[in-house]
Design a protein around this motif. Sequence first.
Motif, PDB file in Angstrom:
ATOM      1  N   PRO A 109     -13.008   5.967   9.522  1.00  0.00           N
ATOM      2  CA  PRO A 109     -11.548   5.818  10.702  1.00  0.00           C
ATOM      3  C   PRO A 109     -12.417   5.778  12.163  1.00  0.00           C
ATOM      4  N   ALA A 110     -13.420   6.472  12.436  1.00  0.00           N
ATOM      5  CA  ALA A 110     -13.480   6.333  14.297  1.00  0.00           C
ATOM      6  C   ALA A 110     -13.597   4.620  14.044  1.00  0.00           C
ATOM      7  N   GLY A 111     -14.085   4.394  13.773  1.00  0.00           N
ATOM      8  CA  GLY A 111     -13.836   2.329  13.628  1.00  0.00           C
ATOM      9  C   GLY A 111     -12.769   1.371  14.673  1.00  0.00           C
ATOM     10  N   LEU A 112     -11.692   2.036  13.434  1.00  0.00           N
ATOM     11  CA  LEU A 112     -10.622   1.559  13.489  1.00  0.00           C
ATOM     12  C   LEU A 112      -9.900   1.918  14.836  1.00  0.00           C
ATOM     13  N   VAL A 113      -9.999   3.081  15.634  1.00  0.00           N
ATOM     14  CA  VAL A 113      -9.444   3.441  17.392  1.00  0.00           C
ATOM     15  C   VAL A 113     -10.539   2.345  18.706  1.00  0.00           C
ATOM     16  N   ALA A 114     -12.205   2.572  18.043  1.00  0.00           N
ATOM     17  CA  ALA A 114     -12.750   1.482  18.403  1.00  0.00           C
ATOM     18  C   ALA A 114     -12.338  -0.329  17.855  1.00  0.00           C
ATOM     19  N   ALA A 115     -11.667  -0.262  17.076  1.00  0.00           N
ATOM     20  CA  ALA A 115     -10.637  -1.640  17.225  1.00  0.00           C
ATOM     21  C   ALA A 115      -9.910  -1.562  17.944  1.00  0.00           C
ATOM     22  N   VAL A 116      -8.789  -1.110  17.698  1.00  0.00           N
ATOM     23  CA  VAL A 116      -8.049  -1.112  18.893  1.00  0.00           C
ATOM     24  C   VAL A 116      -8.340  -1.014  20.190  1.00  0.00           C
ATOM     25  N   ILE A 117      -9.593  -0.385  20.690  1.00  0.00           N
ATOM     26  CA  ILE A 117      -9.704  -0.683  22.712  1.00  0.00           C
ATOM     27  C   ILE A 117      -9.830  -2.023  22.435  1.00  0.00           C
ATOM     28  N   GLY A 118     -11.288  -2.646  21.645  1.00  0.00           N
ATOM     29  CA  GLY A 118     -11.961  -3.880  21.260  1.00  0.00           C
ATOM     30  C   GLY A 118     -11.291  -4.557  22.020  1.00  0.00           C
ATOM     31  N   ASN A 119     -10.386  -4.558  20.523  1.00  0.00           N
ATOM     32  CA  ASN A 119      -9.610  -5.976  20.947  1.00  0.00           C
ATOM     33  C   ASN A 119      -7.798  -6.392  21.660  1.00  0.00           C
ATOM     34  N   ILE A 120      -7.285  -4.491  21.269  1.00  0.00           N
ATOM     35  CA  ILE A 120      -6.002  -4.564  22.520  1.00  0.00           C
ATOM     36  C   ILE A 120      -5.844  -3.649  23.354  1.00  0.00           C
ATOM     37  N   LEU A 136      -3.972   3.246   6.580  1.00  0.00           N
ATOM     38  CA  LEU A 136      -4.730   3.986   7.335  1.00  0.00           C
ATOM     39  C   LEU A 136      -3.989   3.505   8.731  1.00  0.00           C
ATOM     40  N   THR A 137      -3.691   3.774   9.902  1.00  0.00           N
ATOM     41  CA  THR A 137      -3.217   3.126  11.272  1.00  0.00           C
ATOM     42  C   THR A 137      -3.592   4.719  12.129  1.00  0.00           C
ATOM     43  N   ALA A 138      -4.517   3.346  12.917  1.00  0.00           N
ATOM     44  CA  ALA A 138      -5.365   3.878  14.516  1.00  0.00           C
ATOM     45  C   ALA A 138      -4.182   3.719  15.492  1.00  0.00           C
ATOM     46  N   PHE A 139      -3.912   4.856  16.474  1.00  0.00           N
ATOM     47  CA  PHE A 139      -3.100   4.580  17.554  1.00  0.00           C
ATOM     48  C   PHE A 139      -3.960   5.156  18.087  1.00  0.00           C
ATOM     49  N   VAL A 140      -3.783   4.428  19.877  1.00  0.00           N
ATOM     50  CA  VAL A 140      -4.617   4.883  20.794  1.00  0.00           C
ATOM     51  C   VAL A 140      -3.557   4.714  21.960  1.00  0.00           C
ATOM     52  N   LEU A 183     -10.678   4.747  32.195  1.00  0.00           N
ATOM     53  CA  LEU A 183      -9.230   5.347  31.109  1.00  0.00           C
ATOM     54  C   LEU A 183      -9.594   6.477  30.706  1.00  0.00           C
ATOM     55  N   THR A 184      -8.970   7.654  30.389  1.00  0.00           N
ATOM     56  CA  THR A 184      -9.317   8.239  28.670  1.00  0.00           C
ATOM     57  C   THR A 184      -7.304   8.127  28.252  1.00  0.00           C
ATOM     58  N   LEU A 185      -8.007   7.584  27.450  1.00  0.00           N
ATOM     59  CA  LEU A 185      -7.562   7.487  26.024  1.00  0.00           C
ATOM     60  C   LEU A 185      -6.883   8.456  25.177  1.00  0.00           C
ATOM     61  N   SER A 186      -6.473   9.305  24.900  1.00  0.00           N
ATOM     62  CA  SER A 186      -5.934   9.933  23.168  1.00  0.00           C
ATOM     63  C   SER A 186      -5.598   8.693  21.677  1.00  0.00           C
ATOM     64  N   ALA A 187      -6.548   9.018  20.777  1.00  0.00           N
ATOM     65  CA  ALA A 187      -6.811   8.735  19.960  1.00  0.00           C
ATOM     66  C   ALA A 187      -5.985   9.610  18.238  1.00  0.00           C
ATOM     67  N   GLU A 188      -5.737   8.804  17.471  1.00  0.00           N
ATOM     68  CA  GLU A 188      -5.038   9.590  16.797  1.00  0.00           C
ATOM     69  C   GLU A 188      -5.084   8.182  15.602  1.00  0.00           C
ATOM     70  N   VAL A 189      -5.757   9.015  13.809  1.00  0.00           N
ATOM     71  CA  VAL A 189      -5.967   7.852  13.049  1.00  0.00           C
ATOM     72  C   VAL A 189      -5.136   8.445  12.211  1.00  0.00           C
ATOM     73  N   ARG A 190      -3.843   8.599  11.032  1.00  0.00           N
ATOM     74  CA  ARG A 190      -3.432   8.873  10.094  1.00  0.00           C
ATOM     75  C   ARG A 190      -3.244   7.911   8.701  1.00  0.00           C
ATOM     76  N   ARG A 191      -2.731   8.223   7.775  1.00  0.00           N
ATOM     77  CA  ARG A 191      -2.455   7.658   6.440  1.00  0.00           C
ATOM     78  C   ARG A 191      -1.268   7.596   6.084  1.00  0.00           C
ATOM     79  N   ILE A 192      -0.879   6.020   6.189  1.00  0.00           N
ATOM     80  CA  ILE A 192       0.254   6.271   5.110  1.00  0.00           C
ATOM     81  C   ILE A 192       0.889   6.203   4.637  1.00  0.00           C
ATOM     82  N   GLY A 193       2.011   6.668   4.234  1.00  0.00           N
ATOM     83  CA  GLY A 193       2.632   7.196   3.054  1.00  0.00           C
ATOM     84  C   GLY A 193       2.950   8.963   2.743  1.00  0.00           C
TER      85      GLY A 193
END
Length: 464
Positions: free
Chosen positions: A64-75, A100-104, A115-125
């Motif tokens: 799930p930490a990798g999902l945060v990295a995906a948001v940061i690196g791609n968007i 899962l949804t990762a939010f930054v 930059l300082t970013l807050s990160a969250e990952v939540r399970r859908i449902g």
Amino acid sequence: MKIEENRTYSQVKIGDTAQVTRLCTVDDLYAFASASGDHNPLHLAAYDGDGDGRPEAVAPALWPAGLVAAVIGNILPGAGTQTRRADLSFHAPVLAGEELTAFVSVVEKREDGDLTLSAEVRRIGDEALILSGTVQVTPPTQHLTFDSVEVPGLIVQRHQHFDALLEMAQPLDAMPTAVVAPEEPNSLGGALLARANSIITPILVGDPAKITAAAAELGADLAGVEIVAAQSHDVATHIAVDLVVEGKARMLMKGHLHTDVLLRAALRREKGLRTGRRLSHVFVMDVPGMSRPIMVTDAAVNIAPDLETKADIVQNAIHLAHSIGIDMPKVGVLSAVETINPHMPSSVDAALLSKMAERGQITGGIVDGPLAMDNAVDLNAARTKGITSEVAGVADILVVPNIEAGNMVAKQLTYISHAEAAGVVVGAAAPIILTSRADDDASRLASCAVAALHALANKDKIHG
């Protein structure tokens, strides 16, 4: 091609947000294990962590930490971003099959340009919090608009369908099996491996001296294994068939002899294994990346089958599919085209087999043809060609025009697509296991498992 755009320090505002959503699959976890070297069985559905008797695949925390990295690196901020520090807390496990949804979100623009970013990952449902924390990053120095980088898809080379077949066969009593001429290490080793996995109880029929020598070469102990002496392959095949007819064995297994010698004995008119249908061979193939096993028939017995023989080939394959848990198999009859061409006999036969199934002459499955290979197994190919069919794109069984085509299809799947293949001859009163010297342990075990399941499903064919 999708157009991507990153953001520099000056383009980022406090409060900017971005997110990605991803389904966690077992294959993702195998890919992660391969890339990271972390082979913890907890993450690969091989460890029952909670003691409920059902091993779950629990994602590593860094997935799930990798999902945060995906948001940061791609968007946000996007391409060119470098991560400097991460302070993350993990609150709940992630199981394969969960989405899962990762939010930054940007919470600080530091004076040093980071930059300082807050990160969250939540399970859908249920919106359960999986991960939270902060990440310090250095944003890109140049604003870029570019075509997105297309990362090649990965196919995890594992054989989950064979694992399922072995699991189905595991509760069964070991099936008594006459193994004909297991007089060299490969053929004997396959039988002993299936014995060690409690799939078969082998009765070894052949030259005792050669069988003993093969065991010595393997370093195998034959204590407790019955050996029936036969001084020639022809004699061995007839003894083995007698064992089945007399009820002492439920299956035949080919050892180190020619297939036609074994089949001649099985088809003898007096006390043979005939059922009124032609014998045919079926490969049950576990192709990495396919959502289902693929059955290919006939690639080993019938050289140039006519329509009547093809009807038996189709019916035999349907019955085998039922034995391994496919209740209503979809049968794609292959040709080079998906339309009927009178100059292409395979296309005509395919259409006639389809009509025979509609009229109840072939039962237990859905038969359609002619279909080319692509639109038999790939739904997108079928849709592109405008084919409306219950079988097109989702075929469980592929019926080939002749033995050459079947051999090519099976070997291409094996050597190019890295499939494992289980080989069984069906249509007789008992399954006949065919393995080759090139088969590995997985193929040998799966062949025995498929045959055992089929023997159980057809137990009344000889013995009432």
